[in-house]
Design a protein around this motif. Structure first.
Motif, PDB file in Angstrom:
ATOM      1  N   ILE A  95      -7.699   2.121   6.157  1.00  0.00           N
ATOM      2  CA  ILE A  95      -8.769   1.610   5.299  1.00  0.00           C
ATOM      3  C   ILE A  95      -8.663   0.091   5.172  1.00  0.00           C
ATOM      4  CG2 ILE A  95      -9.525   1.521   2.875  1.00  0.00           C
ATOM      5  CD1 ILE A  95      -9.250   4.608   2.909  1.00  0.00           C
ATOM      6  N   ALA A  96      -7.447  -0.415   5.027  1.00  0.00           N
ATOM      7  CA  ALA A  96      -7.262  -1.871   4.974  1.00  0.00           C
ATOM      8  C   ALA A  96      -7.760  -2.514   6.269  1.00  0.00           C
ATOM      9  CB  ALA A  96      -5.791  -2.213   4.734  1.00  0.00           C
ATOM     10  N   ILE A 104       0.838  -1.202   0.000  1.00  0.00           N
ATOM     11  CA  ILE A 104       0.000   0.000   0.000  1.00  0.00           C
ATOM     12  C   ILE A 104       0.872   1.251   0.000  1.00  0.00           C
ATOM     13  CG2 ILE A 104      -1.723   1.290   1.331  1.00  0.00           C
ATOM     14  CD1 ILE A 104      -2.567  -1.560   2.444  1.00  0.00           C
ATOM     15  N   GLY A 132      -4.405   4.885   4.104  1.00  0.00           N
ATOM     16  CA  GLY A 132      -4.509   3.654   3.334  1.00  0.00           C
ATOM     17  C   GLY A 132      -4.453   2.419   4.217  1.00  0.00           C
ATOM     18  N   ALA A 150      -7.387  -0.823  -0.222  1.00  0.00           N
ATOM     19  CA  ALA A 150      -6.388   0.135   0.258  1.00  0.00           C
ATOM     20  C   ALA A 150      -5.443   0.566  -0.856  1.00  0.00           C
ATOM     21  CB  ALA A 150      -5.620  -0.458   1.434  1.00  0.00           C
TER      22      ALA A 150
END
Length: 195
Positions: A94-95, A2, A91, A112
């Motif tokens: 979000i994952a 990511i 990011g 992500a």
């Protein structure tokens, strides 16, 4: 993966100087140059565009700008690095959220990664003043993830994260609604909504 993708997409922003609002908020702001009780009071009692007539109450952004100034002086690369790190952190959060929703690790990674390279955030990464939105999203995601945990300590930490989100940018007012959607998606019992 990511962070690497985010870096590949946004590495050119490190070469960008101060743009637009950055000139007022950073370069022409003598309050950033010193940590003092008076400056900290000012951060929480005034807006970032004190002399221009625009009203933006974003003390978290001002505190982070002062920290960057302490570390980097007026070298924009350090400010852009901070924005990039917040974006990369978003990011990763979000994952984590996708995993917390019960979706597969592959789905979390793909989601992500798509977020990390999404061109919609280019303005927030090119203009240092855009960090208010990055910070607000970071603390909003953190609020949701903390509220998914059980216990009073997690609720207290989530309240602190939500306050930080609100002090970053007013778009954080959506966090309770997003948390409700998250609970609904996870089929949480109705009592969780009330905590």
């Amino acid at each position: 993966m990511i962070v690497i993708l985010a870096f590949a997409a946004y590495a050119p922003t490190f070469q960008t100087g101060f743009l637009w609002d950055d000139h007022v908020m950073i370069e022409a702001n003598p309050r950033l140059q010193q940590w003092s009780a008076a400056n900290l009071r000012h951060d929480f009692s005034s807006d970032v565009f004190e002399h221009t007539g625009d009203a933006y109450y974003r003390p978290m952004q001002t505190l982070l700008n002062r920290l960057d100034y302490s570390l980097w002086g007026l070298r924009p690369v350090g400010f852009h690095l901070t924005n990039f790190l917040i974006h990369a952190g978003n990011g990763l959060l979000i994952a984590e959220l996708v995993l917390a929703l019960g979706l597969s690790p592959l789905m979390a990674l793909l989601t992500a990664c798509l977020f990390a390279v999404n061109p919609l955030v280019v303005e927030q990464l090119m203009i240092i003043a855009g960090r208010a939105e990055l910070l607000s999203l970071f603390f909003t995601l953190l609020t949701i993830l903390l509220l998914l945990q059980e216990g009073a300590v997690w609720i207290a930490l989530a309240c602190a994260a939500y306050l930080a989100a609100l002090l970053s940018k007013e778009s954080a007012v959506a966090a309770p609604l997003l948390t409700g959607f998250t609970f609904y998606f996870k089929h949480e019992r109705p009592q969780r909504y009330l905590t």
